[in-house]
Enzyme design. Structure first.
Site, short mmCIF file in Angstrom:
data_model
loop_
_atom_site.label_atom_id
_atom_site.label_comp_id
_atom_site.label_asym_id
_atom_site.label_seq_id
_atom_site.Cartn_x
_atom_site.Cartn_y
_atom_site.Cartn_z
N ASP A 184 5.18 -36.55 17.21
CA ASP A 184 5.15 -35.56 18.29
C ASP A 184 4.06 -34.51 18.04
OD1 ASP A 184 6.17 -33.63 20.38
OD2 ASP A 184 7.76 -35.15 20.41
N SER A 240 6.16 -33.14 25.69
CA SER A 240 7.07 -34.12 25.10
C SER A 240 7.91 -34.84 26.14
CB SER A 240 7.99 -33.44 24.07
OG SER A 240 7.20 -32.84 23.07
N ASP A 268 3.40 -22.31 24.99
CA ASP A 268 2.54 -23.25 25.71
C ASP A 268 1.32 -22.53 26.28
OD1 ASP A 268 4.30 -25.44 25.28
OD2 ASP A 268 5.60 -24.66 26.86
N ALA A 275 13.93 -29.84 32.05
CA ALA A 275 15.38 -29.69 31.88
C ALA A 275 15.81 -29.15 30.52
CB ALA A 275 16.06 -31.03 32.12
N ARG A 315 15.16 -27.09 28.11
CA ARG A 315 15.32 -25.68 27.73
C ARG A 315 15.93 -24.84 28.85
NH1 ARG A 315 13.39 -24.27 22.80
NH2 ARG A 315 11.85 -25.63 21.80
N HIS A 352 1.53 -36.35 22.82
CA HIS A 352 0.52 -35.39 23.27
C HIS A 352 -0.07 -34.75 22.03
CE1 HIS A 352 3.23 -32.11 22.18
NE2 HIS A 352 4.19 -32.78 22.80
N HIS A 400 0.06 -27.09 23.47
CA HIS A 400 -0.38 -28.48 23.42
C HIS A 400 -1.86 -28.55 23.79
CE1 HIS A 400 4.06 -29.62 24.47
NE2 HIS A 400 3.92 -29.16 23.24
#
Length: 511
Positions: free
Chosen positions: A14, A64, A156, A260, A262, A442, A460
């Site tokens: 990941d 993810s 992010d 969904a 979090r 990713h 990311h």
């Protein structure tokens, strides 16, 4: 007896992208003898995990949830982000019956509309343009009291980047002539997914009762005060903005995150009648509690954008063909390797077993960069030796979770821990004649500093991800692969025709 090598292991690293830039690149800096050897001696290449290649807007970094959906589906899955953005552009959003119904109930009774969500342009869990559209919808339909409870990102997005997002929403409310930001809190509290209910309770109490550690006259002032306390966006403590705003009986609450995982814990606190994870001081009798998407089939909240069903995803197709499969990950990525990899299905398929290894209980993962990868690997090696499973799918969370901390030295240690774990799996497969595909969902850990700002890069990336075939067959990796091509590649190795729903094509061709 089948002659197919067994098992076939899909190793998902990941947040493990590929960058040719050595600076601030934890993979480049790490000592990775196994990874280096595999790339030097085995068929390998790069595949895309971002933008249109995974059903996201062009240039949008992968994540993810999206990555695992595409990996498991064997086709490009058009994401909720793309669906919602398109609906806003073509006007369908403003006619959405779930959203308009909730707003109309509250507005007709003179009650408030509360908008919750991650205020960010990150595009991973939410997008600020969607929050703007929701405020506009509420105003158009006659709501006079519109309150935004903003969760700040910094994960992010760069760690201190919320100011422009706050300015955008302040300007939106000024243009509408109604509504305002009522509270600020970091996503660390509002968007936990690891059962740290003390964090979630801080967000719940802030939204429902305006219970806050800090107060400020404006959202900008609240943000500046948080920075002065050395809190980056992700960790901003509960802050009330202006006069106290509570969720009263008859109000409507709309949670505008589209992803969904979090959004579940906070939603449960709002809607579960027999909720016991923390003591709710008050549970208002809301006119409606809406999720932008379905956060879980078990959470009783209507979704404005219902899930689109995916048929014949890899797990389902393996089950139909009598194959056994194991899914394994630690807590942080367990939903990804099960729910998301299975196309949004909670229950295991026939012949599917699951192993959940609890993630370590540390405040942030730079404090334990190896996380519980060694324990995950113990269970995989054991499963390989038993040869009970045709397919094993494993997610290693380290690259992403430690990458998100922005701590370079910890990220290097995380990569080195992964290298050791992959080596153990490859050795175990060698003994039983099994095969593996190594890839990622990713990028993240390959870029640990923002070259423009010099801040830690915690988000990311849009970099491609590695793809390595571990096995004895004389194959090579073709160019132009994407995540959706991984499941068809696995079916090829298993000697199975791919189902018609899988539009991806194998990444491996004869050498």
């Amino acid at each position: 007896m089948t002659s197919t090598p067994k098992p076939l292991v899909l190793i998902i690293l990941d947040g493990f992208g590929h960058s040719e830039v050595p600076e601030h690149n934890a993979i480049f800096a790490a000592n990775t003898p196994v990874y280096d050897r595999l790339r030097a001696t085995l068929p390998h290449g790069l595949i895309s995990g971002s933008g249109m290649d995974v059903g996201l807007p062009d240039g949008q970094m992968g994540n993810s949830e999206v990555g695992h959906m595409n990996l498991g589906a064997g086709r490009v899955v058009y994401q909720d982000f793309t669906r919602v953005t398109k609906a806003i552009r073509d006007g369908e959003f403003f006619k959405n019956p779930v959203l308009t119904g909730a707003v109309d109930k509250a507005a007709s009774a003179g009650k408030a509309v509360h908008i919750l969500g991650l205020l960010s342009d990150g595009g991973v869990h939410s997008h600020q343009d969607h929050l703007v559209a929701m405020a506009e919808l509420a105003a158009q339909r006659g709501a006079e009291k519109i309150y935004l409870h903003a969760f700040l990102d910094g994960r992010d997005t760069p760690p201190r980047s919320a100011q422009s997002s706050i300015e955008l929403l302040d300007a939106t409310f000024a243009k509408l002539g109604k509504g305002r930001i009522a509270s600020l809190i970091g996503r660390y509290y509002a968007m936990d997914r690891d059962n740290r209910w003390d964090r979630v309770s801080a967000a719940y109490n802030l939204i429902v009762d305006s219970a806050a550690e800090y107060t400020a006259d404006t959202a900008q002032a609240g943000l500046e005060a948080a920075y002065a306390r050395d809190e980056s966006d992700e960790f901003v403590k509960a802050t009330r903005i202006g006069e106290a705003v509570k969720v009263e009986d008859g109000d409507a609450v709309v949670f505008m995150n589209f992803r969904a995982d979090r959004a579940r814990e906070l939603s449960r606190a709002f809607v579960e009648p027999d909720f016991t994870e923390f003591a709710r001081a008050r549970l208002p009798k809301m006119a409606a509690y809406i999720g932008l998407t379905q956060y879980s089939a078990k959470i009783p909240a209507p979704a404005a954008f219902a899930p689109s069903s995916l048929n014949n995803v890899l797990g389902e197709y393996l089950a139909k063909n009598g194959k056994t499969q194991l899914r394994i990950a630690e807590t942080e990525k367990y939903a990804h390797v099960t729910f998301f990899f299975s196309g949004g299905r909670e229950e295991p398929f026939e012949g599917e077993e699951r192993i959940l290894i609890p993630s370590p209980k540390v405040a942030t993962y730079d404090l334990q960069p190896e996380m519980n990868a060694p324990q995950v690997t113990d269970r995989i090696v054991e499963a390989i030796e038993q040869q009970r499973f045709d397919v094993i799918v494993v997610n290693y969370a380290n690259g992403d979770m430690v990458g998100h901390t922005g701590v370079f030295e910890a990220a290097v240690k995380a990569v080195e821990a992964l290298d050791t774990c992959v080596g153990r799996i490859v050795d175990a497969l060698e003994k039983v004649g099994g095969e593996a595909l190594i890839t990622a969902d990713h990028g993240n850990v390959e870029q640990m500093e923002d070259e423009c700002t010099g801040q830690a890069h915690t988000a990311h990336t849009t970099e491609p991800v590695p793809f390595i075939y571990v096995g004895k067959r004389n194959l090579k990796v073709r160019d132009g692969g994407v995540l959706a091509d991984v499941a068809p590649t696995m079916l090829q190795l298993l000697g199975l025709e791919k189902p018609v729903e899988m539009t991806g094509t194998s990444i491996l061709v004869d050498a």
